[in-house]
Design an enzyme around this catalytic site. Structure first.
Site, PDB file in Angstrom:
ATOM      1  N   HIS A   5       0.875  -1.210   0.243  1.00 26.31           N
ATOM      2  CA  HIS A   5      -0.102  -0.131  -0.332  1.00 26.31           C
ATOM      3  C   HIS A   5       1.351   1.564  -0.091  1.00 26.31           C
ATOM      4  O   HIS A   5       2.256   1.238   0.709  1.00 26.31           O
ATOM      5  CB  HIS A   5      -1.066   0.213   1.642  1.00 26.31           C
ATOM      6  CG  HIS A   5      -0.024   0.229   2.336  1.00 26.31           C
ATOM      7  ND1 HIS A   5       0.545  -1.033   3.256  1.00 26.31           N
ATOM      8  CD2 HIS A   5      -0.344   1.120   3.346  1.00 26.31           C
ATOM      9  CE1 HIS A   5       0.744  -0.969   4.288  1.00 26.31           C
ATOM     10  NE2 HIS A   5       0.695   0.795   4.110  1.00 26.31           N
ATOM     11  N   ASP A  50       1.202   5.740   1.877  1.00 25.90           N
ATOM     12  CA  ASP A  50      -0.607   6.122   2.675  1.00 25.90           C
ATOM     13  C   ASP A  50      -1.047   6.933   2.655  1.00 25.90           C
ATOM     14  O   ASP A  50      -0.358   8.049   1.787  1.00 25.90           O
ATOM     15  CB  ASP A  50       1.137   6.433   4.148  1.00 25.90           C
ATOM     16  CG  ASP A  50       1.462   5.113   4.534  1.00 25.90           C
ATOM     17  OD1 ASP A  50       1.211   3.844   4.714  1.00 25.90           O
ATOM     18  OD2 ASP A  50       3.312   5.273   5.743  1.00 25.90           O
ATOM     19  N   HIS A  82       4.879  -0.145   0.185  1.00 25.93           N
ATOM     20  CA  HIS A  82       5.773  -0.552   1.236  1.00 25.93           C
ATOM     21  C   HIS A  82       4.460  -2.049   1.404  1.00 25.93           C
ATOM     22  O   HIS A  82       3.625  -1.873   1.218  1.00 25.93           O
ATOM     23  CB  HIS A  82       6.291   0.213   1.960  1.00 25.93           C
ATOM     24  CG  HIS A  82       5.035   0.691   2.741  1.00 25.93           C
ATOM     25  ND1 HIS A  82       4.445   2.137   2.229  1.00 25.93           N
ATOM     26  CD2 HIS A  82       4.174   0.823   3.610  1.00 25.93           C
ATOM     27  CE1 HIS A  82       3.477   2.978   3.061  1.00 25.93           C
ATOM     28  NE2 HIS A  82       3.982   1.683   3.990  1.00 25.93           N
ATOM     29  N   ARG A 127       7.169  -9.447  16.027  1.00 28.57           N
ATOM     30  CA  ARG A 127       7.474  -7.786  15.638  1.00 28.57           C
ATOM     31  C   ARG A 127       5.972  -6.565  16.020  1.00 28.57           C
ATOM     32  O   ARG A 127       5.252  -7.275  15.560  1.00 28.57           O
ATOM     33  CB  ARG A 127       7.410  -7.948  14.350  1.00 28.57           C
ATOM     34  CG  ARG A 127       8.071  -6.648  13.817  1.00 28.57           C
ATOM     35  CD  ARG A 127       8.748  -6.300  12.817  1.00 28.57           C
ATOM     36  NE  ARG A 127       8.912  -5.184  11.894  1.00 28.57           N
ATOM     37  CZ  ARG A 127       8.438  -4.279  11.181  1.00 28.57           C
ATOM     38  NH1 ARG A 127       7.438  -4.642  11.288  1.00 28.57           N
ATOM     39  NH2 ARG A 127       8.900  -2.886  10.782  1.00 28.57           N
TER      40      ARG A 127
HETATM   41  C1  LIG Z   1      -4.949   7.773   9.329  1.00 33.27           C
HETATM   42  C2  LIG Z   1      -5.027   6.892   8.959  1.00 33.27           C
HETATM   43  C3  LIG Z   1      -3.946   5.674   7.533  1.00 33.27           C
HETATM   44  C4  LIG Z   1      -4.573   4.211   7.448  1.00 33.27           C
HETATM   45  C5  LIG Z   1      -6.312   4.311   7.945  1.00 33.27           C
HETATM   46  C6  LIG Z   1      -6.108   5.450   8.767  1.00 33.27           C
HETATM   47  C7  LIG Z   1      -5.542   4.467  10.133  1.00 33.27           C
HETATM   48  C8  LIG Z   1      -4.491   4.040  10.192  1.00 33.27           C
HETATM   49  C9  LIG Z   1      -4.312   3.598   8.529  1.00 33.27           C
HETATM   50  C10 LIG Z   1      -3.526   1.936   8.972  1.00 33.27           C
HETATM   51  C11 LIG Z   1      -2.380   1.626   9.120  1.00 33.27           C
HETATM   52  C12 LIG Z   1      -1.852   0.493   8.677  1.00 33.27           C
HETATM   53  C13 LIG Z   1      -1.800   0.122   7.026  1.00 33.27           C
HETATM   54  C14 LIG Z   1      -3.241   1.103   6.618  1.00 33.27           C
HETATM   55  C15 LIG Z   1      -2.881   1.086   4.634  1.00 33.27           C
HETATM   56  C16 LIG Z   1      -4.180   0.712   6.700  1.00 33.27           C
HETATM   57  O1  LIG Z   1      -4.781  -0.250   6.295  1.00 33.27           O
HETATM   58  O2  LIG Z   1      -4.153   2.054   8.352  1.00 33.27           O
HETATM   59  C17 LIG Z   1      -2.735   2.424   7.249  1.00 33.27           C
HETATM   60  C18 LIG Z   1      -4.134   3.365   6.381  1.00 33.27           C
HETATM   61  C19 LIG Z   1      -3.789   4.551   5.538  1.00 33.27           C
HETATM   62  O3  LIG Z   1      -2.339   4.811   5.665  1.00 33.27           O
HETATM   63  O4  LIG Z   1      -4.426   4.398   4.164  1.00 33.27           O
HETATM   64  O1  LIG Z   2       4.918  -2.388  10.490  1.00 36.57           O
HETATM   65  C1  LIG Z   2       5.941  -1.314   9.372  1.00 36.57           C
HETATM   66  O2  LIG Z   2       6.748  -1.502   9.523  1.00 36.57           O
HETATM   67  C2  LIG Z   2       5.117  -0.971   8.845  1.00 36.57           C
HETATM   68  C3  LIG Z   2       4.307  -0.191   8.764  1.00 36.57           C
HETATM   69  C4  LIG Z   2       2.794   0.578   7.870  1.00 36.57           C
HETATM   70  O3  LIG Z   2       3.065   0.667   6.654  1.00 36.57           O
HETATM   71  C5  LIG Z   2       1.879   0.798   8.724  1.00 36.57           C
HETATM   72  O4  LIG Z   2       1.266   1.419   9.271  1.00 36.57           O
HETATM   73  O5  LIG Z   2       1.481   2.123   7.197  1.00 36.57           O
HETATM   74 FE   LIG Z   3       1.827   2.115   5.829  1.00 39.15          FE
END
Ligand SMILES: C=C1C[C@]23C[C@H]1CC[C@H]2[C@@]12CCC[C@@](C)(C(=O)O1)[C@H]2[C@@H]3C(=O)O
Ligand SMILES: O=C(O)CCC(=O)C(=O)O
Ligand SMILES: [Fe+2]
Length: 344
Positions: free
Chosen positions: A225, A227, A281, A290
């Site tokens: 994905h 961010d 990533h 982890r």
């Molecule tokens: C502020 C954010 C950014 C979110 C959504 C929301 C809360 C949590 C984040 C994450 C965290 C884990 C990877 C991700 C891909 C997910 O599934 O939740 C992220 C997503 C994004 O970067 O789009």
């Molecule tokens: O756990 C990690 O190293 C990456 C986590 C991540 O990509 C995310 O929280 O958006």
């Molecule tokens: Fe991420």
């Protein structure tokens, strides 16, 4: 808080996703086997690769130039000399370990509600994949008290103090980096209201746990994905994050004690007219559990993000202007296709 609380709201409405009781699983269930997904298979790269993202010391007078260069070439770099106390970073990791170490029944008390942004659960992007990730997360938006109290009715204070301190320090560090980056984009930070008085900015703190996995090469910790942020800052004691680089493929980012990993998000990519890379990533898993903590930062929801125009960033905009709110919504509905949907 703010606009990020709306992320993936709609994609979650139809499915209530509950993490496995990972501790009791001895073999990888069919629902968690990703091997068949060809080049996306986690099996492809568990190694470091010949090249890796740069390590930059924020105290280095040359840091601004190196940061800009890293944003262009990799979309990710490791940062030392950032001023976040080691003790605080360690406390965040150990609080995360405590939280995810709770019995499943206890963790489920803080389960994210359907359409909700904060709380315990699987990754927000899970509905876009037909396999489950080997992952559990705890998302904090604004004050962590509400969900943390559900986990520890009496003893939530230590956790909350650590997280609030971390949120504040990470927000300040992010804003310091934004000022450096804005200079190169020819944006005068003094004229950016939301940066001067950052009240309206959206932040989210995501604690990630990748439980010990019985069959790591066939499981996916976190699917590929980019961010939904301007900038994300990540910490983890252990390696596991892989970034995709054109020509090099999936590359493991080797954890350096005390360093944080900074990555460009979609909003900075749009702002830079595509010149800064919003890095794709993912996370691989191993036989050892982890933890990581990711801090997301986005401008307030009503801010319009448009590509800057200049000699360095191009005379023709590659993206349409979008409000932060609007893009978060598009991302929540269309995930990977969101950026191409706003291409000119
Ligand atoms: C502020 C954010 C950014 C979110 C959504 C929301 C809360 C949590 C984040 C994450 C965290 C884990 C990877 C991700 C891909 C997910 O599934 O939740 C992220 C997503 C994004 O970067 O789009
Ligand atoms: O756990 C990690 O190293 C990456 C986590 C991540 O990509 C995310 O929280 O958006
Ligand atoms: Fe991420």
């Amino acid at each position: 808080m703010g606009a990020l609380a709306e992320a993936y709201k709609h994609s979650l409405l139809d499915k209530q996703l509950i993490p496995l009781d990972y501790g009791s699983v001895r073999t990888l269930p069919e629902s968690h086997i990703w091997l068949d997904q060809s080049d996306e298979s986690p099996y492809v790269a568990h190694s470091t690769g010949p090249i890796s993202p740069p390590v930059i010391n924020l105290m280095d007078p040359d840091a601004p130039r190196l940061i800009i260069q890293a944003c262009e070439t990799w979309g990710v770099f490791q940062l030392t000399g950032h001023g976040i106390p080691t003790k605080l970073m360690e406390d965040v990791e150990s609080e995360a370990e405590k939280l995810f170490g709770l019995p499943v029944d206890q963790k489920l008390k803080a389960l994210r509600s359907p359409g909700g942004g904060a709380g315990y659960g699987l990754p927000h992007i899970s509905p876009f994949f037909n396999k489950h990730m080997w992952h559990e997360g705890f998302t904090i938006m604004g004050s962590p008290i509400y969900h943390t109290r559900q986990l520890w009715p009496q003893a939530y204070q230590g956790f909350c103090e650590t997280m609030v301190d971390y949120q504040n320090q990470l927000k300040a560090l992010t804003e310091q980096l934004i000022r450096i980056i804005f200079k190169s984009l020819n944006i005068n930070s003094e004229e950016v209201d939301w940066l001067k008085d950052s009240q309206g900015s959206s932040t989210a703190l995501q604690l990630n746990s990748y439980p010990a996995c019985p069959d790591p090469t066939r499981a996916m910790g976190l699917a590929p994905h980019t961010d939904t942020s301007l900038i994300t800052i990540l910490q983890s004691k252990t390696s596991g994050l892989q970034v995709f680089k054109e020509g090099a493929g999936w590359t493991l980012v080797q954890s350096i004690p005390g360093a944080v990993i900074v990555n460009v998000g979609d909003f900075l990519h749009i702002l830079s007219n595509g010149v800064f890379t919003t890095v794709r990533h993912r996370v691989v898993v191993t036989h050892i559990q982890r933890f990581s903590a990711a801090h997301f930062y986005a401008p307030p929801g009503d801010v319009i993000v448009s590509p800057v125009m200049s000699k360095d960033f191009g005379e023709v905009p590659r993206y349409r202007s979008v409000s932060v709110k609007g893009y978060v919504e598009t991302k929540g509905k269309h995930f990977e296709k969101a950026l191409s949907l706003i291409k000119k």
